[in-house]
Design an enzyme around this catalytic site. Structure first.
Site, PDB file in Angstrom:
ATOM      1  N   ARG A 151       0.829  -1.207   0.000  1.00 33.59           N
ATOM      2  CA  ARG A 151       0.000   0.000   0.000  1.00 33.59           C
ATOM      3  C   ARG A 151       0.867   1.263   0.000  1.00 33.59           C
ATOM      4  O   ARG A 151       0.519   2.272  -0.618  1.00 33.59           O
ATOM      5  CB  ARG A 151      -0.916  -0.008   1.236  1.00 33.59           C
ATOM      6  CG  ARG A 151      -1.903   1.136   1.264  1.00 33.59           C
ATOM      7  CD  ARG A 151      -3.031   0.871   2.246  1.00 33.59           C
ATOM      8  NE  ARG A 151      -4.031   1.917   2.206  1.00 33.59           N
ATOM      9  CZ  ARG A 151      -4.345   2.682   3.258  1.00 33.59           C
ATOM     10  NH1 ARG A 151      -3.745   2.497   4.416  1.00 33.59           N
ATOM     11  NH2 ARG A 151      -5.271   3.604   3.138  1.00 33.59           N
ATOM     12  N   HIS A 174       0.440   4.451  -2.551  1.00 27.72           N
ATOM     13  CA  HIS A 174       0.236   5.832  -2.113  1.00 27.72           C
ATOM     14  C   HIS A 174       1.387   6.723  -2.550  1.00 27.72           C
ATOM     15  O   HIS A 174       1.187   7.883  -2.902  1.00 27.72           O
ATOM     16  CB  HIS A 174       0.049   5.888  -0.598  1.00 27.72           C
ATOM     17  CG  HIS A 174      -1.330   5.493  -0.157  1.00 27.72           C
ATOM     18  ND1 HIS A 174      -2.003   6.103   0.854  1.00 27.72           N
ATOM     19  CD2 HIS A 174      -2.164   4.540  -0.624  1.00 27.72           C
ATOM     20  CE1 HIS A 174      -3.200   5.555   1.008  1.00 27.72           C
ATOM     21  NE2 HIS A 174      -3.319   4.592   0.129  1.00 27.72           N
ATOM     22  N   ASN A 195      -3.509   9.347   4.794  1.00 25.91           N
ATOM     23  CA  ASN A 195      -2.420   8.429   5.130  1.00 25.91           C
ATOM     24  C   ASN A 195      -2.494   7.952   6.573  1.00 25.91           C
ATOM     25  O   ASN A 195      -1.629   7.203   7.015  1.00 25.91           O
ATOM     26  CB  ASN A 195      -1.065   9.122   4.926  1.00 25.91           C
ATOM     27  CG  ASN A 195      -0.740   9.236   3.458  1.00 25.91           C
ATOM     28  OD1 ASN A 195      -1.042   8.337   2.693  1.00 25.91           O
ATOM     29  ND2 ASN A 195      -0.133  10.323   3.084  1.00 25.91           N
ATOM     30  N   HIS A 244      -6.038  -5.830  -2.681  1.00 31.20           N
ATOM     31  CA  HIS A 244      -6.897  -6.007  -1.502  1.00 31.20           C
ATOM     32  C   HIS A 244      -7.155  -7.487  -1.206  1.00 31.20           C
ATOM     33  O   HIS A 244      -8.043  -7.812  -0.436  1.00 31.20           O
ATOM     34  CB  HIS A 244      -8.208  -5.226  -1.668  1.00 31.20           C
ATOM     35  CG  HIS A 244      -8.042  -3.733  -1.577  1.00 31.20           C
ATOM     36  ND1 HIS A 244      -9.040  -2.834  -1.836  1.00 31.20           N
ATOM     37  CD2 HIS A 244      -6.957  -2.987  -1.238  1.00 31.20           C
ATOM     38  CE1 HIS A 244      -8.594  -1.596  -1.665  1.00 31.20           C
ATOM     39  NE2 HIS A 244      -7.324  -1.660  -1.324  1.00 31.20           N
TER      40      HIS A 244
HETATM   41  C1  HEM Z   1      -9.013   1.333  -6.219  1.00 32.27           C
HETATM   42  C2  HEM Z   1      -8.986   2.232  -5.279  1.00 32.27           C
HETATM   43  C3  HEM Z   1      -8.532   1.945  -3.870  1.00 32.27           C
HETATM   44  C4  HEM Z   1      -9.153   2.370  -2.755  1.00 32.27           C
HETATM   45  C5  HEM Z   1     -10.410   3.211  -2.669  1.00 32.27           C
HETATM   46  C6  HEM Z   1      -8.403   1.859  -1.646  1.00 32.27           C
HETATM   47  C7  HEM Z   1      -8.730   2.091  -0.326  1.00 32.27           C
HETATM   48  C8  HEM Z   1      -8.185   1.403   0.725  1.00 32.27           C
HETATM   49  C9  HEM Z   1      -8.628   1.505   2.086  1.00 32.27           C
HETATM   50  C10 HEM Z   1      -9.734   2.416   2.585  1.00 32.27           C
HETATM   51  C11 HEM Z   1      -7.887   0.657   2.825  1.00 32.27           C
HETATM   52  C12 HEM Z   1      -7.995   0.405   4.321  1.00 32.27           C
HETATM   53  C13 HEM Z   1      -7.021   1.282   5.055  1.00 32.27           C
HETATM   54  C14 HEM Z   1      -7.206   1.148   6.538  1.00 32.27           C
HETATM   55  O1  HEM Z   1      -8.309   1.362   7.032  1.00 32.27           O
HETATM   56  O2  HEM Z   1      -6.226   0.808   7.215  1.00 32.27           O
HETATM   57  C15 HEM Z   1      -6.967   0.013   1.936  1.00 32.27           C
HETATM   58  C16 HEM Z   1      -6.040  -0.925   2.318  1.00 32.27           C
HETATM   59  C17 HEM Z   1      -5.103  -1.459   1.471  1.00 32.27           C
HETATM   60  N1  HEM Z   1      -4.902  -1.104   0.150  1.00 32.27           N
HETATM   61 FE1  HEM Z   1      -6.148  -0.022  -0.977  1.00 32.27          FE
HETATM   62  N2  HEM Z   1      -7.347   1.140  -2.099  1.00 32.27           N
HETATM   63  C18 HEM Z   1      -7.375   1.173  -3.462  1.00 32.27           C
HETATM   64  C19 HEM Z   1      -6.444   0.604  -4.302  1.00 32.27           C
HETATM   65  C20 HEM Z   1      -5.306  -0.039  -3.879  1.00 32.27           C
HETATM   66  C21 HEM Z   1      -4.202  -0.386  -4.731  1.00 32.27           C
HETATM   67  C22 HEM Z   1      -4.103  -0.078  -6.211  1.00 32.27           C
HETATM   68  C23 HEM Z   1      -3.286  -1.017  -3.944  1.00 32.27           C
HETATM   69  C24 HEM Z   1      -1.924  -1.566  -4.303  1.00 32.27           C
HETATM   70  C25 HEM Z   1      -1.540  -1.885  -5.502  1.00 32.27           C
HETATM   71  C26 HEM Z   1      -3.846  -1.085  -2.619  1.00 32.27           C
HETATM   72  C27 HEM Z   1      -3.275  -1.727  -1.557  1.00 32.27           C
HETATM   73  C28 HEM Z   1      -3.854  -1.823  -0.311  1.00 32.27           C
HETATM   74  C29 HEM Z   1      -3.371  -2.723   0.732  1.00 32.27           C
HETATM   75  C30 HEM Z   1      -2.263  -3.748   0.583  1.00 32.27           C
HETATM   76  C31 HEM Z   1      -4.148  -2.484   1.854  1.00 32.27           C
HETATM   77  C32 HEM Z   1      -4.010  -3.114   3.235  1.00 32.27           C
HETATM   78  C33 HEM Z   1      -3.102  -2.225   4.067  1.00 32.27           C
HETATM   79  C34 HEM Z   1      -2.760  -2.773   5.431  1.00 32.27           C
HETATM   80  O3  HEM Z   1      -3.215  -3.836   5.824  1.00 32.27           O
HETATM   81  O4  HEM Z   1      -1.986  -2.086   6.139  1.00 32.27           O
HETATM   82  N3  HEM Z   1      -5.051  -0.447  -2.618  1.00 32.27           N
HETATM   83  N4  HEM Z   1      -7.164   0.496   0.665  1.00 32.27           N
HETATM   84  C1  LIG Z   2       1.730   6.831   9.458  1.00 32.26           C
HETATM   85  C2  LIG Z   2       1.483   8.283   9.513  1.00 32.26           C
HETATM   86  O1  LIG Z   2       2.322   9.068   9.153  1.00 32.26           O
HETATM   87  N1  LIG Z   2       0.289   8.683   9.947  1.00 32.26           N
HETATM   88  C3  LIG Z   2      -0.096  10.057  10.027  1.00 32.26           C
HETATM   89  C4  LIG Z   2      -1.228  10.348   9.086  1.00 32.26           C
HETATM   90  O2  LIG Z   2      -1.800  11.621   9.255  1.00 32.26           O
HETATM   91  C5  LIG Z   2      -2.210  11.957  10.569  1.00 32.26           C
HETATM   92  C6  LIG Z   2      -2.733  13.361  10.567  1.00 32.26           C
HETATM   93  O3  LIG Z   2      -3.746  13.501   9.629  1.00 32.26           O
HETATM   94  C7  LIG Z   2      -1.041  11.810  11.554  1.00 32.26           C
HETATM   95  O4  LIG Z   2      -1.502  12.051  12.873  1.00 32.26           O
HETATM   96  C8  LIG Z   2      -0.478  10.398  11.470  1.00 32.26           C
HETATM   97  O5  LIG Z   2       0.653  10.269  12.286  1.00 32.26           O
END
Ligand code: HEM
Ligand SMILES: CC(=O)N[C@H]1CO[C@H](CO)[C@@H](O)[C@@H]1O
Ligand SMILES: *[C@@H]1O[C@H](CO)[C@@H](O)[C@H](O)[C@H]1NC(C)=O
Ligand SMILES: *[C@@H]1O[C@H](CO)[C@@H](O)[C@H](O)[C@H]1NC(C)=O
Ligand SMILES: *[C@@H]1O[C@H](CO)[C@@H](O)[C@H](O)[C@H]1NC(C)=O
Ligand SMILES: *[C@@H]1O[C@H](CO)[C@@H](O)[C@H](O)[C@H]1NC(C)=O
Length: 324
Positions: free
Chosen positions: A60, A64, A91, A191
């Site tokens: 992720r 980003h 972020n 995902h």
């Molecule tokens: C298509 C649009 C996308 C949206 C709207 C989106 C949104 C999100 C959201 C809301 C989360 C949960 C974050 C959290 O609550 O911690 C997430 C997690 C994640 N996203 Fe996406 N994402 C998108 C595309 C992608 C793409 C293109 C990748 C990588 C190629 C990606 C990789 C990941 C991964 C690996 C996680 C899990 C992160 C973790 O467990 O720390 N996402 N994403």
């Molecule tokens: C991992 C990280 O840098 N998180 C930051 C994301 O943004 C908020 C503020 O919007 C910070 O408080 C977090 O530390």
């Protein structure tokens, strides 16, 4: 003699083209840091042995980074004022283990080839390596990115997709980075690993519309499980897995989930419910090899977004700070 001269001219032409600005190459470090990929791989594997979160966090982080300011490690910069790219609200949930993975890999690379390899390239290699560690496809990573000189929280807004996005909004934000709808569907397959905080989909289980509390495109059994896991006013730190079936394996089950109404985010499920993208989802759900091939290609394309090359930017010594 004539043939020899011809060869020399050909070589000069090739060097001009190959070394030109704007070009990434798989063998970019072959003379100055030939072992860079194995050094990074070693550091990533070691970190993965400590925590599985290494995988989703690093993948992720790469996404980003590339979507905001280009793949230039701008996401890595730490600001004492809390106003760098990583500090933007979008972020908030980037897991620290992704940052730590890059920092550790950079330290290992610097020990062998100081001042040569960019943090942006290390992140790109690490993102491929975590996919492989989770059982996903391998692919060659293009290299030669330079680290960026801008990292501002205020430049994040509008460049990252929101979980509430519909297909047109998703298409548009990926198109800004030269990625097609098919690339977007493919990259969303990331995902298949990782976690999501309850707040990112709470609207789907508690407040969908005036006529239905629960999003009707959610599988009702799955919706009940989500309500159990994420009661209203839950601790904001609680997260659920994005792929409820095989959360730690990089496979095509994400797409199979979409077909049975088990896409966690609105932006996931819409890929199946919208007829414009449904066929690609079904193709990937039925053929893991199609997904795997497409994923490597799409990651390489993502890795070209907004890259700095040649004499642009810098090779950071410390990934979290601009060189002084
Ligand atoms: C298509 C649009 C996308 C949206 C709207 C989106 C949104 C999100 C959201 C809301 C989360 C949960 C974050 C959290 O609550 O911690 C997430 C997690 C994640 N996203 Fe996406 N994402 C998108 C595309 C992608 C793409 C293109 C990748 C990588 C190629 C990606 C990789 C990941 C991964 C690996 C996680 C899990 C992160 C973790 O467990 O720390 N996402 N994403
Ligand atoms: C991992 C990280 O840098 N998180 C930051 C994301 O943004 C908020 C503020 O919007 C910070 O408080 C977090 O530390
Ligand atoms: C990770 O763990 C595996 C299995 O325990 C081991 O074989 C491997 O050497 C470890 N890798 C690193 C880099 O520590
Ligand atoms: C529910 O949704 C409506 C309209 O989208 C919004 O105005 C309201 O604040 C939401 N309520 C909660 C509890 O989220
Ligand atoms: C809901 O999910 C289950 C599997 O978890 C599946 O058997 C069922 O067909 C799904 N329902 C719908 C309407 O897709
Ligand atoms: C998209 O491609 C065009 C043409 O090659 C290029 O000029 C532009 O910089 C690319 N955009 C991004 C964000 O990489």
């Amino acid at each position: 003699m004539e043939a020899w001269r011809g060869l020399c001219v050909a070589m000069v032409v090739m060097m001009v083209i190959g070394g030109g600005e704007g070009q990434l190459a798989e063998n970019f470090y072959s003379s100055r840091c030939p072992n860079v990929e194995s050094i990074v791989n070693q550091a990533v594997s070691k970190k993965f042995n400590q925590t599985f979160v290494t995988i989703p966090a690093t993948l992720r982080l790469f996404f980003h980074d590339c979507m905001v300011e280009g793949c230039d490690a701008s996401i890595m910069i730490a600001s004492p004022n809390g106003d760098a790219e990583k500090d933007a609200p979008d972020n908030l949930s980037l897991a620290g283990d992704g940052f730590d993975t890059v920092i550790k890999a950079k330290a290992a690379v610097e020990a062998e080839c100081p001042g040569v390899v960019s943090c942006a390239d290390i992140l790109a290699i690490a993102a491929r390596d975590v996919v492989v560690l989770a059982g996903g496809p391998s692919f060659d990573v293009e290299l030669g990115r330079r680290d960026g000189l801008i990292s501002e929280a205020s430049r994040v807004a509008g460049n990252l997709p929101e979980p509430s996005f519909n297909l047109n909004q998703l298409d548009a934000i990926f198109a800004k980075n030269n990625l097609t709808q098919d690339d977007m569907i493919t990259l969303s397959g990331a995902h298949t690993v990782g976690f999501c905080h309850c707040s990112r989909f709470a609207n789907r289980i508690y407040n969908f519309s005036s006529t239905s509390k629960v999003d009707p495109s959610l599988n009702s059994t799955y919706a009940q499980q989500l309500i159990q896991a994420c009661p209203q006013n839950v601790d904001p730190r609680i997260a659920v897995v994005l792929d409820p079936v095989t959360p730690q394996t990089f496979d095509n089950v994400y797409y199979k989930n979409l077909v049975v109404g088990e896409g966690l985010l609105t932006s996931d499920e819409v890929l199946f419910t919208n007829s414009a993208s449904q066929r690609t989802v079904e193709n990937f759900a039925n053929h893991q090899n199609h997904f795997f091939n497409a994923f490597g290609t799409a990651m390489r394309k993502l890795g070209r977004a907004g890259v700095k090359t040649g004499s642009q930017g810098q090779i950071r010594k410390d990934c979290t700070a601009f060189n002084s």
